[in-house]
Design a protein around this motif. Structure first.
Motif, PDB file in Angstrom:
ATOM      1  N   THR A  31       0.839  -1.304  -0.026  1.00 59.98           N
ATOM      2  CA  THR A  31      -0.037   0.019  -0.064  1.00 59.98           C
ATOM      3  C   THR A  31       0.948   1.149  -0.246  1.00 59.98           C
ATOM      4  OG1 THR A  31      -1.736  -1.116   1.241  1.00 59.98           O
ATOM      5  CG2 THR A  31      -1.889   1.117   1.214  1.00 59.98           C
ATOM      6  N   VAL A  32       2.011   1.283   0.781  1.00 62.24           N
ATOM      7  CA  VAL A  32       2.838   2.324   0.733  1.00 62.24           C
ATOM      8  C   VAL A  32       3.618   2.522  -0.458  1.00 62.24           C
ATOM      9  CG1 VAL A  32       4.792   3.211   2.116  1.00 62.24           C
ATOM     10  CG2 VAL A  32       3.096   2.059   3.483  1.00 62.24           C
ATOM     11  N   ILE A  33       4.142   1.326  -1.022  1.00 55.63           N
ATOM     12  CA  ILE A  33       4.916   1.400  -2.073  1.00 55.63           C
ATOM     13  C   ILE A  33       3.742   2.017  -3.448  1.00 55.63           C
ATOM     14  CG2 ILE A  33       6.001   0.141  -4.249  1.00 55.63           C
ATOM     15  CD1 ILE A  33       6.916  -1.795  -1.768  1.00 55.63           C
ATOM     16  N   ALA A  34       2.645   1.481  -3.353  1.00 55.73           N
ATOM     17  CA  ALA A  34       1.801   1.772  -4.436  1.00 55.73           C
ATOM     18  C   ALA A  34       1.428   3.502  -4.354  1.00 55.73           C
ATOM     19  CB  ALA A  34       0.197   1.088  -4.359  1.00 55.73           C
ATOM     20  N   ILE A  35       1.348   4.140  -3.213  1.00 52.00           N
ATOM     21  CA  ILE A  35       1.282   5.565  -3.074  1.00 52.00           C
ATOM     22  C   ILE A  35       2.462   5.925  -3.521  1.00 52.00           C
ATOM     23  CG2 ILE A  35       0.999   7.464  -1.506  1.00 52.00           C
ATOM     24  CD1 ILE A  35      -0.611   5.493   0.365  1.00 52.00           C
ATOM     25  N   ALA A  36       3.516   5.689  -3.443  1.00 52.60           N
ATOM     26  CA  ALA A  36       4.825   6.301  -3.708  1.00 52.60           C
ATOM     27  C   ALA A  36       4.828   6.169  -5.251  1.00 52.60           C
ATOM     28  CB  ALA A  36       6.143   5.794  -3.194  1.00 52.60           C
ATOM     29  N   GLY A  37       4.548   4.829  -5.786  1.00 46.18           N
ATOM     30  CA  GLY A  37       4.657   4.683  -7.350  1.00 46.18           C
ATOM     31  C   GLY A  37       3.726   5.441  -7.927  1.00 46.18           C
ATOM     32  N   TYR A  38       2.771   5.766  -7.581  1.00 50.50           N
ATOM     33  CA  TYR A  38       1.807   6.800  -8.358  1.00 50.50           C
ATOM     34  C   TYR A  38       2.470   8.225  -8.502  1.00 50.50           C
ATOM     35  CZ  TYR A  38      -1.806   9.966  -9.266  1.00 50.50           C
ATOM     36  OH  TYR A  38      -2.544  11.252  -9.979  1.00 50.50           O
ATOM     37  N   PHE A  39       3.012   8.644  -7.545  1.00 56.12           N
ATOM     38  CA  PHE A  39       3.715   9.916  -7.742  1.00 56.12           C
ATOM     39  C   PHE A  39       5.083   9.922  -8.562  1.00 56.12           C
ATOM     40  CE2 PHE A  39       1.173  10.614  -3.578  1.00 56.12           C
ATOM     41  CZ  PHE A  39       0.588  11.868  -4.028  1.00 56.12           C
ATOM     42  N   ILE A  40       5.709   8.724  -8.187  1.00 58.35           N
ATOM     43  CA  ILE A  40       6.834   8.844  -9.134  1.00 58.35           C
ATOM     44  C   ILE A  40       6.781   8.764 -10.384  1.00 58.35           C
ATOM     45  CG2 ILE A  40       8.875   7.185  -9.498  1.00 58.35           C
ATOM     46  CD1 ILE A  40       9.143   6.485  -6.416  1.00 58.35           C
ATOM     47  N   TRP A  41       5.654   7.674 -10.940  1.00 62.95           N
ATOM     48  CA  TRP A  41       5.437   7.737 -12.394  1.00 62.95           C
ATOM     49  C   TRP A  41       4.657   8.973 -12.777  1.00 62.95           C
ATOM     50  CZ3 TRP A  41       3.458   2.549 -14.706  1.00 62.95           C
ATOM     51  CH2 TRP A  41       4.584   1.506 -14.662  1.00 62.95           C
ATOM     52  N   ARG A  42       3.785   9.512 -11.965  1.00 64.91           N
ATOM     53  CA  ARG A  42       3.139  10.768 -12.389  1.00 64.91           C
ATOM     54  C   ARG A  42       4.232  11.788 -12.845  1.00 64.91           C
ATOM     55  NH1 ARG A  42      -1.074  14.544  -8.741  1.00 64.91           N
ATOM     56  NH2 ARG A  42       1.052  14.970  -7.888  1.00 64.91           N
ATOM     57  N   SER A  43       5.131  11.895 -12.015  1.00 64.98           N
ATOM     58  CA  SER A  43       6.335  12.804 -12.157  1.00 64.98           C
ATOM     59  C   SER A  43       6.976  12.478 -13.527  1.00 64.98           C
ATOM     60  CB  SER A  43       7.385  12.942 -11.019  1.00 64.98           C
ATOM     61  OG  SER A  43       8.360  13.684 -11.346  1.00 64.98           O
ATOM     62  N   HIS A  44       7.189  11.422 -13.694  1.00 61.50           N
ATOM     63  CA  HIS A  44       8.038  10.829 -14.980  1.00 61.50           C
ATOM     64  C   HIS A  44       6.780  11.255 -16.252  1.00 61.50           C
ATOM     65  CE1 HIS A  44       9.360   7.259 -17.759  1.00 61.50           C
ATOM     66  NE2 HIS A  44       9.504   8.443 -18.375  1.00 61.50           N
ATOM     67  N   TYR A  45       5.649  11.226 -16.129  1.00 61.19           N
ATOM     68  CA  TYR A  45       4.621  11.291 -16.974  1.00 61.19           C
ATOM     69  C   TYR A  45       4.558  12.828 -17.416  1.00 61.19           C
ATOM     70  CZ  TYR A  45       0.171  11.839 -19.269  1.00 61.19           C
ATOM     71  OH  TYR A  45      -1.019  12.178 -20.284  1.00 61.19           O
ATOM     72  N   GLN A  46       4.842  13.727 -16.229  1.00 62.53           N
ATOM     73  CA  GLN A  46       4.564  15.040 -16.406  1.00 62.53           C
ATOM     74  C   GLN A  46       5.968  15.630 -17.093  1.00 62.53           C
ATOM     75  OE1 GLN A  46       3.887  16.294 -12.521  1.00 62.53           O
ATOM     76  NE2 GLN A  46       1.590  16.274 -12.651  1.00 62.53           N
ATOM     77  N   GLN A  47       7.085  15.088 -16.936  1.00 58.47           N
ATOM     78  CA  GLN A  47       8.370  15.417 -17.483  1.00 58.47           C
ATOM     79  C   GLN A  47       8.618  14.978 -19.119  1.00 58.47           C
ATOM     80  OE1 GLN A  47      11.312  14.138 -14.771  1.00 58.47           O
ATOM     81  NE2 GLN A  47      10.396  15.060 -12.739  1.00 58.47           N
ATOM     82  N   GLN A  48       7.620  14.072 -19.550  1.00 51.74           N
ATOM     83  CA  GLN A  48       7.992  13.630 -20.948  1.00 51.74           C
ATOM     84  C   GLN A  48       7.570  14.774 -21.921  1.00 51.74           C
ATOM     85  OE1 GLN A  48       6.256   9.167 -20.128  1.00 51.74           O
ATOM     86  NE2 GLN A  48       4.873  10.450 -21.272  1.00 51.74           N
ATOM     87  N   PRO A  49       8.311  14.726 -23.003  1.00 56.18           N
ATOM     88  CA  PRO A  49       8.218  15.779 -23.977  1.00 56.18           C
ATOM     89  C   PRO A  49       6.676  16.193 -24.342  1.00 56.18           C
ATOM     90  CG  PRO A  49       9.823  14.152 -24.598  1.00 56.18           C
ATOM     91  CD  PRO A  49       9.056  13.578 -23.459  1.00 56.18           C
TER      92      PRO A  49
END
Length: 209
Positions: free
Chosen positions: A185-203
């Motif tokens: 549960t903790v990892i899933a919360i962290a995973g969302y924010f990490i992947w969202r950051s990657h998504y927002q930084q894409q060209p």
């Protein structure tokens, strides 16, 4: 009597040893998936093989069937992530997202499938927590596919799935799994924010088909 007790202890030790190894492999899968490493899929495949045995012995039949699906998705995920990596200039490949309307439709369809599976398990098998187990099963099927498609919001689905699973596994005295899903549960919360950051930084914003 002593022989029966000894056999029972040996079976308990074997079951929990298998559960522990499967748990460690499953944890490795989630951490590697968070890092978008291809090696998450071999870890997932080995884990599912072991968990299939554990779930069947615990009469969680929907979960046992789910593990077989996970094995197939581990193979698909390995292939899919390789394709995405080869088609991208980045080391990890892109991540994707859907509009909320598509998520709403997917949730409704998945919940309906869970009701159907729950009814079948409740009426025709000896499954325990038939409806609750069925809902976590069908949503896990859907969310695993979203991981393979590298959809950012897969992590939000896992937050809910993992929280419900904590209750089910605690009731079945599967203590390694209970602890694992607390960590999930903790990892899933962290995973969302990490992947969202990657998504927002894409060209450019990417929508998955």
């Amino acid at each position: 009597m002593n022989e029966l007790l000894s056999q029972a202890i040996q079976q308990w030790q074997l079951m929990h040893s298998i559960e522990l190894v499967a748990t460690l492999l499953a944890l490795a899968y989630v951490i590697l998936a968070l890092k978008q490493s291809l090696w998450c899929w071999p870890a997932a495949l080995l884990s599912t093989i072991l968990f299939t045995h554990v779930m069947w012995q615990s009469a969680l039949l929907s979960d046992a069937l789910l593990q077989l699906y996970y094995a197939g998705m581990a193979l698909y995920g390995w292939w899919r992530w390789q394709q995405l990596k080869q088609g991208s200039a980045g080391a990890r490949g892109p991540v994707y997202e859907w509009p909320w309307q598509r998520h709403a439709w997917l949730v409704a369809v998945t919940a309906l499938a869970g009701l159907v599976l729950g009814a079948l398990m409740a009426n025709y098998t000896h499954a325990e927590f038939a409806y609750l187990d069925a809902q976590t099963t069908v949503f896990s099927v859907m969310a695993t596919w979203l991981v393979a498609r590298k959809l950012v919001s897969n992590w939000l689905y896992w937050v809910v799935i993992d929280a419900v699973s904590i209750y089910v596994y605690a009731q079945k005295h599967l203590y390694f799994l209970t602890g694992l899903f607390m960590l999930y549960t903790v990892i899933a919360i962290a995973g969302y924010f990490i992947w969202r950051s990657h998504y927002q930084q894409q060209p450019a914003a990417r929508l998955s088909v």
